[in-house]
Design a protein around this motif. Structure first.
Motif, PDB file in Angstrom:
ATOM      1  N   ALA A   1       0.834  -1.204   0.000  1.00 22.12           N
ATOM      2  CA  ALA A   1       0.000   0.000   0.000  1.00 22.12           C
ATOM      3  C   ALA A   1       0.868   1.253   0.000  1.00 22.12           C
ATOM      4  CB  ALA A   1      -0.917   0.000   1.218  1.00 22.12           C
ATOM      5  N   ASP A   2       0.384   2.278  -0.661  1.00 17.39           N
ATOM      6  CA  ASP A   2       1.114   3.550  -0.690  1.00 17.39           C
ATOM      7  C   ASP A   2       1.295   4.131   0.702  1.00 17.39           C
ATOM      8  OD1 ASP A   2       1.358   3.447  -3.439  1.00 17.39           O
ATOM      9  OD2 ASP A   2      -0.401   4.714  -3.806  1.00 17.39           O
ATOM     10  N   ASP A   3       0.358   3.828   1.601  1.00 21.57           N
ATOM     11  CA  ASP A   3       0.417   4.368   2.962  1.00 21.57           C
ATOM     12  C   ASP A   3       0.773   3.292   3.988  1.00 21.57           C
ATOM     13  OD1 ASP A   3      -1.985   2.999   2.756  1.00 21.57           O
ATOM     14  OD2 ASP A   3      -3.135   4.486   3.874  1.00 21.57           O
ATOM     15  N   VAL A   4       1.685   2.389   3.614  1.00 24.53           N
ATOM     16  CA  VAL A   4       2.087   1.322   4.535  1.00 24.53           C
ATOM     17  C   VAL A   4       2.555   1.879   5.872  1.00 24.53           C
ATOM     18  CG1 VAL A   4       4.447   1.131   3.618  1.00 24.53           C
ATOM     19  CG2 VAL A   4       3.430  -0.796   4.825  1.00 24.53           C
ATOM     20  N   ASP A   5       3.223   3.035   5.852  1.00 21.64           N
ATOM     21  CA  ASP A   5       3.683   3.620   7.108  1.00 21.64           C
ATOM     22  C   ASP A   5       2.510   3.994   8.010  1.00 21.64           C
ATOM     23  OD1 ASP A   5       3.113   5.519   5.099  1.00 21.64           O
ATOM     24  OD2 ASP A   5       4.322   7.048   6.066  1.00 21.64           O
ATOM     25  N   VAL A   6       1.429   4.500   7.437  1.00 23.62           N
ATOM     26  CA  VAL A   6       0.231   4.845   8.211  1.00 23.62           C
ATOM     27  C   VAL A   6      -0.399   3.576   8.777  1.00 23.62           C
ATOM     28  CG1 VAL A   6      -2.119   5.783   8.048  1.00 23.62           C
ATOM     29  CG2 VAL A   6      -0.212   6.950   6.914  1.00 23.62           C
ATOM     30  N   LEU A   7      -0.520   2.544   7.952  1.00 23.52           N
ATOM     31  CA  LEU A   7      -1.109   1.283   8.404  1.00 23.52           C
ATOM     32  C   LEU A   7      -0.319   0.694   9.570  1.00 23.52           C
ATOM     33  CD1 LEU A   7      -1.862  -0.359   4.938  1.00 23.52           C
ATOM     34  CD2 LEU A   7      -3.489   0.754   6.489  1.00 23.52           C
ATOM     35  N   VAL A   8       1.000   0.707   9.451  1.00 22.55           N
ATOM     36  CA  VAL A   8       1.852   0.134  10.492  1.00 22.55           C
ATOM     37  C   VAL A   8       1.751   0.952  11.787  1.00 22.55           C
ATOM     38  CG1 VAL A   8       4.251  -0.338  11.119  1.00 22.55           C
ATOM     39  CG2 VAL A   8       3.398  -1.016   8.882  1.00 22.55           C
ATOM     40  N   GLN A   9       1.683   2.259  11.671  1.00 22.96           N
ATOM     41  CA  GLN A   9       1.583   3.087  12.888  1.00 22.96           C
ATOM     42  C   GLN A   9       0.233   2.892  13.578  1.00 22.96           C
ATOM     43  OE1 GLN A   9       4.321   4.148  14.039  1.00 22.96           O
ATOM     44  NE2 GLN A   9       5.413   3.817  12.123  1.00 22.96           N
ATOM     45  N   ILE A  10      -0.832   2.738  12.813  1.00 17.44           N
ATOM     46  CA  ILE A  10      -2.140   2.466  13.410  1.00 17.44           C
ATOM     47  C   ILE A  10      -2.113   1.110  14.112  1.00 17.44           C
ATOM     48  CG2 ILE A  10      -4.563   1.922  12.887  1.00 17.44           C
ATOM     49  CD1 ILE A  10      -4.386   4.061  10.642  1.00 17.44           C
ATOM     50  N   ALA A  11      -1.546   0.110  13.452  1.00 15.95           N
ATOM     51  CA  ALA A  11      -1.463  -1.227  14.045  1.00 15.95           C
ATOM     52  C   ALA A  11      -0.636  -1.202  15.326  1.00 15.95           C
ATOM     53  CB  ALA A  11      -0.886  -2.212  13.035  1.00 15.95           C
ATOM     54  N   ARG A  12       0.442  -0.457  15.313  1.00 19.43           N
ATOM     55  CA  ARG A  12       1.287  -0.326  16.518  1.00 19.43           C
ATOM     56  C   ARG A  12       0.514   0.343  17.643  1.00 19.43           C
ATOM     57  NH1 ARG A  12       5.827   4.174  16.834  1.00 19.43           N
ATOM     58  NH2 ARG A  12       6.991   3.604  18.687  1.00 19.43           N
ATOM     59  N   ALA A  13      -0.251   1.381  17.316  1.00 19.57           N
ATOM     60  CA  ALA A  13      -1.018   2.082  18.338  1.00 19.57           C
ATOM     61  C   ALA A  13      -2.083   1.173  18.960  1.00 19.57           C
ATOM     62  CB  ALA A  13      -1.682   3.325  17.740  1.00 19.57           C
ATOM     63  N   GLU A  14      -2.669   0.302  18.177  1.00 19.66           N
ATOM     64  CA  GLU A  14      -3.736  -0.573  18.679  1.00 19.66           C
ATOM     65  C   GLU A  14      -3.202  -1.843  19.332  1.00 19.66           C
ATOM     66  OE1 GLU A  14      -6.706   0.273  19.167  1.00 19.66           O
ATOM     67  OE2 GLU A  14      -6.587   2.136  18.028  1.00 19.66           O
ATOM     68  N   LEU A  15      -2.259  -2.504  18.682  1.00 14.18           N
ATOM     69  CA  LEU A  15      -1.780  -3.798  19.161  1.00 14.18           C
ATOM     70  C   LEU A  15      -0.475  -3.708  19.947  1.00 14.18           C
ATOM     71  CD1 LEU A  15      -2.542  -5.734  15.892  1.00 14.18           C
ATOM     72  CD2 LEU A  15      -3.584  -6.234  18.107  1.00 14.18           C
ATOM     73  N   GLY A  16       0.304  -2.677  19.695  1.00 18.32           N
ATOM     74  CA  GLY A  16       1.638  -2.590  20.275  1.00 18.32           C
ATOM     75  C   GLY A  16       2.605  -3.433  19.453  1.00 18.32           C
ATOM     76  N   ALA A  17       3.860  -3.081  19.491  1.00 15.09           N
ATOM     77  CA  ALA A  17       4.866  -3.807  18.706  1.00 15.09           C
ATOM     78  C   ALA A  17       4.969  -5.268  19.123  1.00 15.09           C
ATOM     79  CB  ALA A  17       6.232  -3.125  18.830  1.00 15.09           C
ATOM     80  N   ALA A  18       4.651  -5.568  20.371  1.00 12.88           N
ATOM     81  CA  ALA A  18       4.769  -6.931  20.880  1.00 12.88           C
ATOM     82  C   ALA A  18       3.717  -7.878  20.306  1.00 12.88           C
ATOM     83  CB  ALA A  18       4.689  -6.933  22.403  1.00 12.88           C
ATOM     84  N   ARG A  19       2.729  -7.331  19.586  1.00 15.75           N
ATOM     85  CA  ARG A  19       1.727  -8.190  18.944  1.00 15.75           C
ATOM     86  C   ARG A  19       1.706  -8.013  17.430  1.00 15.75           C
ATOM     87  NH1 ARG A  19      -3.947  -8.237  21.443  1.00 15.75           N
ATOM     88  NH2 ARG A  19      -3.709  -6.029  21.815  1.00 15.75           N
TER      89      ARG A  19
END
Length: 173
Positions: A101-119
Motif C-alpha cells: 500500500a502507498d500508505d504502509v507507514d500509516v497502516l503500520v503506525q495504526i497497528a502499533r497504536a492498537e496492538l503494540g509492537a509486541a503483537r
C-alpha cells in the motif's frame, strides 16, 4: 514442526456466527498448543474478534494486517482493528498487500497504536512475494515504515513476536 493452521475467511463468511462446532475446533487448537492464522479481508476482522472471544487464550494471528482495502477508509479499518486488539491473544502480520500500500507507514503506525509492537510481526510472504508485479520487496518497505521505532520494538516486529506467538526458539549458528 506443526505450529498452527490457517483459516481463509471469504467475504460471504465474514458475518457468520461462531457455531458450536467451530468453538470445539478452536478449543482443540488451544489444547494442542497450536496457533490459528487467519487470512481475511477487512470486513472479516469482526469475525476474527468473535473467534478470539470464543476461544480465550488461543493465539490468533491475522495475516496482512487484516486486509485493509488498498485505497479504503482507514478510519473504518482502524475501528475494526481496535475491536480485535481488545483480545490479548490477537496478533497481526505486517505482510501482503498491506506492505504494498502507498500508505504502509500509516497502516503500520495504526497497528502499533492498537496492538503494540509486541503483537505485530513482519512477514515476507515468500515465495509469493517473488512473483507478480509488486513494486518492491516487503522487507525494505517494512523497515522504512518502522525506522523511528525503538530497537526493542523493531526486534519484536522482525523476530521476537513470531518467536513468542509460535512458541519457537531462536537458534544461533
Amino acid at each position: 514442526m506443526l505450529r498452527g493452521i490457517r483459516l481463509v475467511v471469504g467475504d460471504a463468511r465474514a458475518s457468520a456466527p461462531v457455531s458450536d462446532a467451530l468453538r470445539a475446533s478452536l478449543a482443540a487448537l488451544y489444547e494442542a498448543g497450536l496457533v490459528l492464522e487467519v487470512l481475511v479481508a477487512e470486513a472479516g476482522l469482526e469475525l476474527v474478534a468473535r473467534l478470539c472471544g470464543a476461544a480465550p487464550g488461543l493465539t490468533v494471528v491475522v495475516d496482512h494486517l487484516g486486509g485493509p482495502e488498498p485505497a479504503g477508509d482507514r478510519a473504518r479499518w482502524h475501528c475494526r482493528l481496535a475491536v480485535l486488539a481488545e483480545h490479548p491473544g490477537a496478533f497481526a502480520k505486517v505482510s501482503g498487500a498491506a506492505v504494498q500500500a502507498d500508505d504502509v507507514d500509516v497502516l503500520v503506525q495504526i497497528a502499533r497504536a492498537e496492538l503494540g509492537a509486541a503483537r505485530l510481526m513482519a512477514g515476507t510472504d515468500w515465495p509469493v512475494s517473488l512473483i507478480g508485479e509488486q513494486t518492491s520487496r516487503p522487507w525494505p518497505r517494512i523497515a522504512a515504515a518502522v525506522r523511528e521505532w525503538t530497537a526493542a520494538e523493531r526486534f519484536a516486529l522482525f523476530e521476537g513476536t513470531a518467536l513468542d506467538a509460535y512458541g519457537l526458539t531462536r537458534h544461533r549458528g
